[in-house]
Scaffold this motif. Structure first.
Motif, mmCIF file in Angstrom:
data_model
loop_
_atom_site.group_PDB
_atom_site.id
_atom_site.type_symbol
_atom_site.label_atom_id
_atom_site.label_comp_id
_atom_site.label_asym_id
_atom_site.label_seq_id
_atom_site.Cartn_x
_atom_site.Cartn_y
_atom_site.Cartn_z
ATOM 1 N N ARG A 1 -9.379 -2.742 -1.645
ATOM 2 C CA ARG A 1 -8.413 -3.227 -2.641
ATOM 3 C C ARG A 1 -7.342 -4.098 -1.978
ATOM 4 O O ARG A 1 -6.982 -5.154 -2.493
ATOM 5 N N ALA A 2 -6.831 -3.639 -0.822
ATOM 6 C CA ALA A 2 -5.789 -4.399 -0.131
ATOM 7 C C ALA A 2 -6.316 -5.748 0.346
ATOM 8 O O ALA A 2 -5.613 -6.769 0.279
ATOM 9 N N ARG A 3 -7.552 -5.741 0.800
ATOM 10 C CA ARG A 3 -8.148 -6.987 1.290
ATOM 11 C C ARG A 3 -8.354 -7.986 0.135
ATOM 12 O O ARG A 3 -8.056 -9.171 0.260
ATOM 13 N N LYS A 4 -8.862 -7.478 -0.985
ATOM 14 C CA LYS A 4 -9.105 -8.356 -2.145
ATOM 15 C C LYS A 4 -7.815 -8.956 -2.688
ATOM 16 O O LYS A 4 -7.814 -10.059 -3.237
ATOM 17 N N HIS A 5 -6.709 -8.237 -2.526
ATOM 18 C CA HIS A 5 -5.423 -8.737 -3.014
ATOM 19 C C HIS A 5 -4.678 -9.544 -1.948
ATOM 20 O O HIS A 5 -3.524 -9.921 -2.151
ATOM 21 N N GLY A 6 -5.329 -9.773 -0.818
ATOM 22 C CA GLY A 6 -4.697 -10.574 0.228
ATOM 23 C C GLY A 6 -3.588 -9.871 0.971
ATOM 24 O O GLY A 6 -2.789 -10.508 1.662
ATOM 25 N N ALA A 7 -3.512 -8.532 0.853
ATOM 26 C CA ALA A 7 -2.435 -7.785 1.510
ATOM 27 C C ALA A 7 -2.745 -7.501 2.971
ATOM 28 O O ALA A 7 -1.827 -7.263 3.765
ATOM 29 N N VAL A 8 -4.022 -7.488 3.335
ATOM 30 C CA VAL A 8 -4.418 -7.321 4.734
ATOM 31 C C VAL A 8 -5.433 -8.403 5.082
ATOM 32 O O VAL A 8 -6.075 -8.980 4.197
ATOM 33 N N ARG A 9 -5.586 -8.664 6.331
ATOM 34 C CA ARG A 9 -6.466 -9.728 6.791
ATOM 35 C C ARG A 9 -7.912 -9.460 6.387
ATOM 36 O O ARG A 9 -8.337 -8.310 6.266
ATOM 37 N N ALA A 10 -8.673 -10.516 6.202
ATOM 38 C CA ALA A 10 -10.010 -10.412 5.633
ATOM 39 C C ALA A 10 -11.010 -9.730 6.558
ATOM 40 O O ALA A 10 -12.033 -9.221 6.099
ATOM 41 N N ASP A 11 -10.724 -9.689 7.867
ATOM 42 C CA ASP A 11 -11.693 -9.108 8.802
ATOM 43 C C ASP A 11 -11.394 -7.655 9.157
ATOM 44 O O ASP A 11 -12.037 -7.074 10.027
ATOM 45 N N VAL A 12 -10.427 -7.048 8.497
ATOM 46 C CA VAL A 12 -10.121 -5.627 8.724
ATOM 47 C C VAL A 12 -11.028 -4.773 7.843
ATOM 48 O O VAL A 12 -11.239 -5.079 6.664
ATOM 49 N N THR A 13 -11.559 -3.691 8.411
ATOM 50 C CA THR A 13 -12.475 -2.819 7.680
ATOM 51 C C THR A 13 -11.897 -1.412 7.547
ATOM 52 O O THR A 13 -10.935 -1.050 8.237
ATOM 53 N N GLY A 14 -12.544 -0.631 6.701
ATOM 54 C CA GLY A 14 -12.153 0.769 6.578
ATOM 55 C C GLY A 14 -12.315 1.515 7.887
ATOM 56 O O GLY A 14 -11.509 2.394 8.223
ATOM 57 N N ALA A 15 -13.354 1.180 8.655
ATOM 58 C CA ALA A 15 -13.565 1.827 9.957
ATOM 59 C C ALA A 15 -12.391 1.551 10.894
ATOM 60 O O ALA A 15 -11.951 2.440 11.638
ATOM 61 N N ASP A 16 -11.866 0.333 10.866
ATOM 62 C CA ASP A 16 -10.685 0.017 11.679
ATOM 63 C C ASP A 16 -9.517 0.924 11.316
ATOM 64 O O ASP A 16 -8.825 1.468 12.183
#
Length: 199
Positions: free
Chosen positions: A134-149
């Motif tokens: 959700r955070a990635r889709k809203h541009g709140a976190v960088r696009a290459d960050v994953t849940g595993a990170d």
């Protein structure tokens, strides 16, 4: 493990006292903490401990499950939050604060834990991935960050702060802020290595 039948109010109270006392004893003494010391700290007899938890491993599993379930409850609410970036930061803050209160991470390595703990861990993994998506889709976190990170970073603020002698109990908040700034897309550079597989 313990019975699944509903507990009476006094039994519920005793169980909560035991879990809190055991968590404190394990945090102070490690896995060598005795059932007798746990019972004494909780203000109950040893027999009460064994009525709730047949073995010491059952008690450890209950503590681990209690902590993960608490995080899962918070995560489930945050999945409905209107601000996905703030929701992810709140989840990481709750996780770090929980560990600051009692660092019991070593209990996860204490031996084979029951299926309830495995189930709760899987639920938490799904929750974290949902918060990150959700955070990635809203541009709140960088696009290459994953849940595993994020699952790996959950322990980082307290781990870093633990190396500072006589550190302020809130020092972990500084490192969580640094971590979260690193997750934001502004000024991000390509990461030098792919994310690990999903835990």
């Amino acid at each position: 493990m313990t019975s699944t039948r509903p507990l009476r109010a006094d039994a519920v109270r005793n169980r909560r006292l035991l879990l809190a006392a055991a968590a404190d004893e394990f945090a102070e003494r490690g896995l060598d903490a005795s059932v007798a010391d746990i019972a004494r700290r909780a203000g109950v007899g040893k027999g009460t401990v064994f009525r709730h938890f047949a073995t010491k491993n059952d008690l450890i599993a209950a503590i681990v499950l209690d902590r993960i379930d608490a995080l899962n409850a918070v995560g489930a609410e945050l999945l409905e939050a209107t601000d996905p970036g703030a929701a992810l930061l709140e989840f990481l803050t709750v996780a770090a604060h929980q560990r600051q209160q009692r660092d019991l991470s070593f209990l996860h390595e204490s031996g084979e834990l029951p299926t309830e703990v495995t189930r709760a861990r899987e639920e938490m993994s799904q929750t974290v991935h949902g918060l990150v998506d959700r955070a990635r889709k809203h541009g709140a976190v960088r696009a290459d960050v994953t849940g595993a990170d994020i699952i790996l970073l959950m322990c980082a603020p307290n781990y870093v702060a633990s190396y500072v002698p006589d550190a302020s109990p809130d020092l972990w908040r500084r490192y969580l802020a640094i971590i979260f700034d690193g997750l934001r897309p502004e000024g991000a550079h390509p990461l030098p290595h792919p994310a690990p597989p999903t835990p």
